[in-house]
Write an enzyme that holds these catalytic residues in place. Structure first.
Site, PDB file in Angstrom:
ATOM      1  N   HIS A 178       0.809  -1.223   0.000  1.00 23.61           N
ATOM      2  CA  HIS A 178       0.000   0.000   0.000  1.00 23.61           C
ATOM      3  C   HIS A 178       0.839   1.268   0.000  1.00 23.61           C
ATOM      4  O   HIS A 178       0.310   2.359  -0.174  1.00 23.61           O
ATOM      5  CB  HIS A 178      -0.943  -0.006   1.213  1.00 23.61           C
ATOM      6  CG  HIS A 178      -2.012  -1.038   1.076  1.00 23.61           C
ATOM      7  ND1 HIS A 178      -3.286  -0.744   0.652  1.00 23.61           N
ATOM      8  CD2 HIS A 178      -1.985  -2.383   1.253  1.00 23.61           C
ATOM      9  CE1 HIS A 178      -4.001  -1.846   0.596  1.00 23.61           C
ATOM     10  NE2 HIS A 178      -3.229  -2.865   0.955  1.00 23.61           N
TER      11      HIS A 178
ATOM     12  N   ASP B  71       3.238   9.576  -0.859  1.00 22.66           N
ATOM     13  CA  ASP B  71       2.098   8.748  -0.457  1.00 22.66           C
ATOM     14  C   ASP B  71       1.910   7.630  -1.475  1.00 22.66           C
ATOM     15  O   ASP B  71       1.972   7.894  -2.683  1.00 22.66           O
ATOM     16  CB  ASP B  71       0.824   9.623  -0.431  1.00 22.66           C
ATOM     17  CG  ASP B  71      -0.113   9.238   0.696  1.00 22.66           C
ATOM     18  OD1 ASP B  71      -0.053   8.079   1.139  1.00 22.66           O
ATOM     19  OD2 ASP B  71      -0.898  10.099   1.127  1.00 22.66           O
TER      20      ASP B  71
HETATM   21  P1  ADQ Z   1      -2.935   5.975   4.766  1.00 24.25           P
HETATM   22  O1  ADQ Z   1      -1.556   6.449   4.970  1.00 24.25           O
HETATM   23  O2  ADQ Z   1      -3.692   5.725   5.977  1.00 24.25           O
HETATM   24  O3  ADQ Z   1      -2.978   4.654   3.894  1.00 24.25           O
HETATM   25  P2  ADQ Z   1      -4.894   7.361   2.950  1.00 24.25           P
HETATM   26  O4  ADQ Z   1      -4.901   6.607   1.698  1.00 24.25           O
HETATM   27  O5  ADQ Z   1      -5.012   8.806   2.725  1.00 24.25           O
HETATM   28  O6  ADQ Z   1      -3.587   7.134   3.815  1.00 24.25           O
HETATM   29  O7  ADQ Z   1      -6.077   6.887   3.824  1.00 24.25           O
HETATM   30  C1  ADQ Z   1      -6.452   7.550   5.006  1.00 24.25           C
HETATM   31  C2  ADQ Z   1      -7.826   7.072   5.420  1.00 24.25           C
HETATM   32  O8  ADQ Z   1      -8.052   7.503   6.739  1.00 24.25           O
HETATM   33  C3  ADQ Z   1      -8.906   7.625   4.519  1.00 24.25           C
HETATM   34  O9  ADQ Z   1      -9.823   6.635   4.214  1.00 24.25           O
HETATM   35  C4  ADQ Z   1      -9.554   8.706   5.397  1.00 24.25           C
HETATM   36  O10 ADQ Z   1     -10.933   8.824   5.205  1.00 24.25           O
HETATM   37  C5  ADQ Z   1      -9.261   8.240   6.802  1.00 24.25           C
HETATM   38  N1  ADQ Z   1      -9.074   9.397   7.686  1.00 24.25           N
HETATM   39  C6  ADQ Z   1      -8.079  10.278   7.675  1.00 24.25           C
HETATM   40  N2  ADQ Z   1      -8.263  11.219   8.618  1.00 24.25           N
HETATM   41  C7  ADQ Z   1      -9.406  10.913   9.234  1.00 24.25           C
HETATM   42  C8  ADQ Z   1     -10.135  11.486  10.299  1.00 24.25           C
HETATM   43  N3  ADQ Z   1      -9.724  12.571  10.940  1.00 24.25           N
HETATM   44  N4  ADQ Z   1     -11.252  10.863  10.672  1.00 24.25           N
HETATM   45  C9  ADQ Z   1     -11.686   9.766  10.046  1.00 24.25           C
HETATM   46  N5  ADQ Z   1     -11.056   9.191   9.055  1.00 24.25           N
HETATM   47  C10 ADQ Z   1      -9.920   9.747   8.647  1.00 24.25           C
HETATM   48  C11 ADQ Z   1      -2.028   3.787   3.267  1.00 24.25           C
HETATM   49  C12 ADQ Z   1      -1.041   4.464   2.333  1.00 24.25           C
HETATM   50  C13 ADQ Z   1      -1.794   5.268   1.306  1.00 24.25           C
HETATM   51  C14 ADQ Z   1      -2.756   4.376   0.537  1.00 24.25           C
HETATM   52  C15 ADQ Z   1      -3.610   3.567   1.486  1.00 24.25           C
HETATM   53  C16 ADQ Z   1      -4.431   2.527   0.763  1.00 24.25           C
HETATM   54  O11 ADQ Z   1      -0.149   5.290   3.070  1.00 24.25           O
HETATM   55  O12 ADQ Z   1      -0.905   5.892   0.399  1.00 24.25           O
HETATM   56  O13 ADQ Z   1      -3.603   5.178  -0.256  1.00 24.25           O
HETATM   57  O14 ADQ Z   1      -2.832   2.894   2.467  1.00 24.25           O
HETATM   58  O15 ADQ Z   1      -3.633   1.713   0.009  1.00 24.25           O
END
Ligand code: ADQ
Length: 740
Positions: free
Chosen positions: A174, A381
């Site tokens: 990921h 990311d």
């Molecule tokens: P993450 O680093 O966790 O994932 P991201 O893909 O942006 O990054 O996902 C974050 C998730 O957390 C989103 O679904 C978002 O809705 C949720 N989130 C963030 N802040 C929040 C808040 N305050 N309250 C509730 N929910 C919140 C890792 C990798 C990414 C990759 C994903 C999936 O780092 O690059 O996209 O896995 O493969």
């Protein structure tokens, strides 16, 4: 063990990831279960709840008694289809906070100066991967497909493969797979690559990560890819790009739900400015949160007309709170927010509204659909799902603008966003100003195009696509395994050999009868090989032909005494015992052309350290086995292109062999040479052809159907019917042929 015909859709999918999709805590002795936050779990939970798969991972708690354990496991199994792997405090400290998040996470995100390389954390990382492996082995049914996720479990595919060689294993990363120059810093880089190669299918978010993985596998393990597949002994590992999607419909639908509408009203009442900018991040140094804040500050400074008219809502979900760097980052962010709010202090206006907590789905969706501009600018990311969630919520609204970092994997798909360099504060401030000035029609068009795309390639398409590729790889593996010349085929070949009255054995030399060395002159037939050939030749029913790309003098010198027949220079020269001497297969072949083409090869040799030219009577060969592997391949392709242009309309042809580019007269190849025996009047009733090189494909192509054709090395793109793993196996086969 396998049920290849069982529909892939019917198979049980067993997911393994560090965290379960739910986190368990205990309050006053009662279990409390909440959804885990993070990209992987948010997206995969939709898939998990629709397809009854099993999920194996850490639940966030260790049971304190057997009663507690029973209750926990029953709840997880019955309500969530989850199976816990328990991790001790020390495991968590060294495997999770340590190796996973202080070594792999920063390294793979290009923050190498944040990395620690600690041997005892690496040991615990291996141990925890073993724990997961044991849990899977206890749980798996032979028909299951295992889908392992992310950087915490990079060793698990190989560990599982060792115990369950026939298992169907997928792996998805990921986070980014970094460039080889960064990845090579890791002291345990080979082990990590080998661990991943235990899978049948490895998936990455973007083509760049896939490319980086190929480059590391090539340079660090010497493993080449062929059409997106890497040879792992007797299996091919498919490496593919699968840009992860989200459950877009769920977000789009939510926007019109009463709960979200209510939340929106609440937000609009509490944030009473004309416009809202939004960021949503896990609190992590890769997400570039201080840079977002600095860009917003710069924007207010450069465009004072926006002061008091705009609010920046910064939503941060707590993450890895026990790691010291994360605590420091948190206090830096607190300080920056305080500084900006203090600097632009006007009664009734709060420039930055900072919320440090996890938000429920409705509230998050309400923020997404209210925001006029989303600032999604991570420093690095893997994908970034927030960008996609924002677009899904804006699909109906259509008034938003996405400012997106070029170093987020999502940028590869979302080109209609305003793309920025997340370290360029000035550029981001300008992007905010630009985003706010985009006319409504253009906003709707940009959002519409991107929303359309994420709706199409959503999380369900993504999972189906991955599972489909995994299933296809599994079927290919089963078919290919059946082509290995073992067991019943060995018996069959012996039987046919025994019964035959006239046998023809067409054998390539380098890579087939002897192992390849760095330079051709380092290879010589050893006494064992001479003995094998001598014994075969002693049987009057046998005709043995060595078909090689080598110069005829080498062959004559090495093999002349064995009495075998020979083909040199890929078919230019023939030696038949009935003829008694070498002769040209195409009389009238000339070699004056070598003089004019030699300088071309020389130029390539000078530019490519490690390469060299071999001159044969009727051929020129440019060898590049000892060059930098990537440069070697690039130069070889350049050379082939150059030569093809130069040679069009001439009687010469270019051939790309195993790390060699060869120029020779056209009308000459190993296939045509083989016909000199195949089309003779001899009534062959046993024909065996063995070769390892692309040039040997010409032999396989001209064989009659009843012939036994064997490719040495496992490359499924071959006209041969069977495989043997190595030249040692070829020798064993030849030795095992019964005396008659
Ligand atoms: P993450 O680093 O966790 O994932 P991201 O893909 O942006 O990054 O996902 C974050 C998730 O957390 C989103 O679904 C978002 O809705 C949720 N989130 C963030 N802040 C929040 C808040 N305050 N309250 C509730 N929910 C919140 C890792 C990798 C990414 C990759 C994903 C999936 O780092 O690059 O996209 O896995 O493969």
């Amino acid at each position: 063990m396998f049920a290849p015909n069982k529909n892939i859709q019917d198979k049980r999918i067993v997911i393994a990831s560090n965290r379960l999709p739910v986190s368990v805590t205990s309050k006053n002795g009662n279990l409390q279960i909440t959804p885990s936050v993070g990209g992987l779990t948010t997206a995969l939970s939709s898939f998990h709840s629709k397809k009854a798969s099993l999920w194996v991972g850490w639940p966030g708690i260790n049971p304190t008694s057997s009663q507690h354990k029973k209750e926990l496991e029953e709840t997880l199994q019955n309500n969530f289809n989850c199976l816990p792997v328990y991790l001790s405090d020390s495991d968590l400290r060294k495997y999770y906070y340590g190796f996973s998040n202080r070594t792999l996470w920063p390294l793979f995100h290009y923050f190498s100066s944040y990395c620690t390389f600690d041997a005892s954390e690496w040991e615990t990382y291996q141990k925890v991967n073993q724990l997961f492996c044991r849990k899977l082995v206890e749980t798996l049914h032979p028909d299951d497909m295992v889908w392992i996720h992310d950087y915490h479990l990079l060793l698990l595919p190989e560990m599982l493969r060792e115990i369950m060689p026939d298992a169907t294993i997928g792996f998805f990363l990921h986070i980014p797979f970094p460039s080889m120059e960064i990845f090579r810093y890791l002291p345990w880089r080979e082990e990590i690559l080998q661990g991943m190669l235990g899978a049948d299918l490895i998936g990455f978010h973007t083509y760049d990560y896939t490319r980086h993985f190929f480059s590391s596998a090539l340079r660090l393990l010497g493993k080449e890819q062929t059409y997106g597949k890497i040879n792992a002994g007797s299996r091919m590992v498919t490496v593919e790009t699968f840009p992860m999607g989200i459950d877009a419909e769920k977000f789009t639908r939510a926007v019109t739900s009463p709960a979200v509408k209510k939340e929106k009203i609440r937000i609009q009442e509490s944030v009473n400015t004309e416009k809202i900018i939004l960021s949503v991040d896990r609190l992590d140094f890769t997400k570039g949160i201080p840079e977002h804040l600095k860009a917003f500050e710069r924007f207010l400074e450069k465009y004072p007309e926006w002061q008091e008219r705009i609010t920046y809502v910064l939503l941060c979900v707590p993450s890895r709170t026990k790691v010291q760097e994360y605590q420091q980052l948190k206090s830096d962010i607190d300080e920056l927010v305080g500084k900006i709010n203090g600097r632009f202090n006007v009664p009734g206006w709060l420039p930055v509204l900072y919320m440090y907590r996890s938000l429920p789905f409705e509230e998050l969706s309400a923020f997404y659909s209210t925001a006029d501009l989303a600032l999604v600018t991570p420093l690095r990311d893997g994908m970034n799902l927030v960008a996609k969630e924002y677009l899904a919520c804006q699909d109906q609204v259509g008034k938003g603008v996405l400012v997106l970092s070029e170093t987020a994997g999502a940028a590869a798909e979302l080109s209609e966003a305003v793309i920025v360099n997340p370290r360029n504060i000035e550029m981001m401030a300008e992007a905010i100003a630009f985003g706010l000035s985009v006319p409504d029609d253009e906003k709707r068009e940009r959002i519409g195009l991107m929303a359309q795309r994420i709706k199409k390639y959503n999380i369900f398409r993504w999972t189906d696509d991955f599972i489909h590729h995994l299933g296809r790889n599994m079927e290919d593996r089963i078919q290919n395994q059946q082509r290995f010349l073992m067991g019943k085929y060995q018996n069959e070949i012996h039987e046919c050999y025994k019964l035959a009255g006239k046998r023809l054995l067409l054998l390539d030399f380098d890579g087939t009868l002897v192992t390849l060395k760095k330079r051709p002159e380092q290879v010589r037939p050893d006494s064992e090989l001479i003995k094998i050939l001598g014994k075969l030749k002693a049987d009057p029913k046998n005709t043995i032909v060595i078909i090689s790309g080598r110069d005829r003098n080498y062959l004559a010198d090495w093999l002349g005494d064995t009495g075998v027949e020979m083909v040199a220079e890929h078919g230019a020269w023939i030696y038949k015992s009935t003829h008694g001497d070498w002769y040209l297969s195409e009389p009238g072949t000339t070699n004056q052309w070598k003089e004019s083409l030699y300088p071309v090869l020389e130029q390539f040799s000078e530019r490519t350290p490690g390469s060299f030219i071999e001159e044969k009577t009727y051929a020129l060969a440019w060898h590049y086995r000892n060059t930098d592997p990537e440069i070697g391949d690039i130069r070889a392709n350049e050379l082939v292109d150059t030569l093809r242009t130069l040679l069009s309309g001439t009687h010469l042809q270019v051939l790309l062999g195993n790390k060699v580019v060869e120029i020779k007269p056209s009308g000459v190849d190993k296939g045509k040479a083989s016909l000199k025996w195949l089309e003779s009047s001899e009534p062959w009733d046993f024909i065996l052809a063995v070769g390892d090189d692309w040039t040997d494909e010409d032999i396989f192509a001209v064989l009659p159907e009843k012939a036994w054709s064997i490719k040495v090395g496992f490359i499924p793109f071959t006209k041969a019917d069977y495989f043997l793993k190595s030249s040692n196996d070829v020798r064993s086969l030849l030795k095992s042929l019964p005396s008659t």
